[in-house]
Scaffold this active site. Structure first.
Site: not given
Ligand code: PXG
Length: 303
Positions: A150
């Site tokens: 991430k």
């Molecule tokens: N795929 C990608 C590429 C992400 O960036 C998820 C899946 C979902 O992962 P989680 O662990 O959240 O279930 C993500 C999550 C933001 C923001 O503010 C981005 C994410 C999560 C929360 C906030 O851009 N990405």
């Protein structure tokens, strides 16, 4: 912008919270992050998010100048300092201040930033369902910057989101380099077939915390889950589809590439998952309240 932001080892007013223009997080996208949510005075899956933060950092050879337990404590303290019981938390670790020039050895110390804000919604009318389109931009291959990291490099996903915006859709669906479905730009992706809930294996998408939670909830609801590669044909002909992520939660997908999914309404499996997710996020997690003095028990305060 009000509130207090943790940066450079201390909490500062948001307006004064700053990093160096020579920070490689800014210059090269060299860093990692987490998006976490607090509900009802608890931080949901805090330890799992922080574990993933350290995994991402390990993958890019970034030394976080804290232990996981310390990062958890700083996140909880950020909630307290900002009076947040329900909100959105952003944890960022940059490579730190260096000089021009890519070499990370120029950056002696990584920089931890923790921002706590009241939650913002990311899709209009998310609970009613969204329309998505397939992007021409492919999700990173596992032998490039791994989708499991991430990282602060989201340009591929940003380009996909711009494409979706241009086409009047709410979100983009990204394929992997072989044309199999990977995920959405900030969310994992599920379909419901005639016999199971299905999501792609994580070689081509983020090991999402919400994805893990949804799979565990499905098991308790007696819904079969399969992790296997599938194509756009499977998506277009699915009975139901949804995306899920920390910020968006579980959001029904009503059409993909102008193909109506199922009958175009929120399906029964998605509905059960949405309800179960809303319940679990509000009933589990690390309490934001200060721990009671030793020996004192506060009913219902901690899980
Ligand atoms: N795929 C990608 C590429 C992400 O960036 C998820 C899946 C979902 O992962 P989680 O662990 O959240 O279930 C993500 C999550 C933001 C923001 O503010 C981005 C994410 C999560 C929360 C906030 O851009 N990405």
């Amino acid at each position: 912008m009000d509130g207090l932001v943790y940066v450079g080892g201390t909490f500062r007013p948001a307006a004064d919270a700053a990093i160096s223009v020579f920070d490689h997080g800014l210059l090269y996208g060299d860093g990692v992050f987490e998006g976490i949510r607090a509900y009802n005075g608890r931080v949901f899956k805090l330890e799992r998010h922080v574990e993933r933060l350290f995994d991402s950092a390990k993958a890019i050879r970034l030394e976080i100048p804290h232990t996981p337990a310390e990062v958890c404590d700083i996140v909880v303290e950020a909630c307290r300092q900002n009076g947040i019981a329900d909100g959105y938390l952003r944890v960022v670790v940059t490579r730190g201040a260096g000089d021009l020039g890519l070499d990370p050895r120029k950056c002696p110390r990584a920089c931890l930033i923790v921002i706590a804000r009241p939650t913002l919604s990311i899709y209009r009318a998310a609970s009613a369902g969204i329309r998505i389109v397939t992007s021409t931009f492919r999700r990173n291959a596992p032998d490039t910057t791994s989708p499991s990291i991430k990282s602060l490099n989201y340009l591929n996903n940003v380009l996909a989101r711009i494409e979706a915006n241009d086409r009047g859709a709410d979100e983009a669906l990204m394929l992997d380099g072989h044309g199999y479905v990977a995920e959405a730009t900030v969310d994992n992706f599920f379909i419901v077939t005639d016999h199971a809930l299905m999501t792609p294996p994580t070689a081509t998408n983020l090991k999402g915390v919400t994805r893990e939670t949804v799979m565990a909830l499905a098991a308790t609801l007696g819904i079969t889950v399969e992790e296997k590669p599938f194509t756009l044909f499977d998506v277009w002909t699915a009975r139901e589809a949804f995306i899920c992520g920390t910020a968006a939660e579980v959001v029904p997908v009503l059409s993909v590439d102008e193909r109506v999914i199922g009958n175009g309404a929120i399906g029964p499996v998605t509905g059960r998952i949405v309800t179960a997710y809303h319940e679990i996020v509000r009933s589990q997690g690390r309490s934001i309240l200060p721990a009671p003095p030793v020996g004192e028990v506060v009913a219902g305060d901690r899980v």
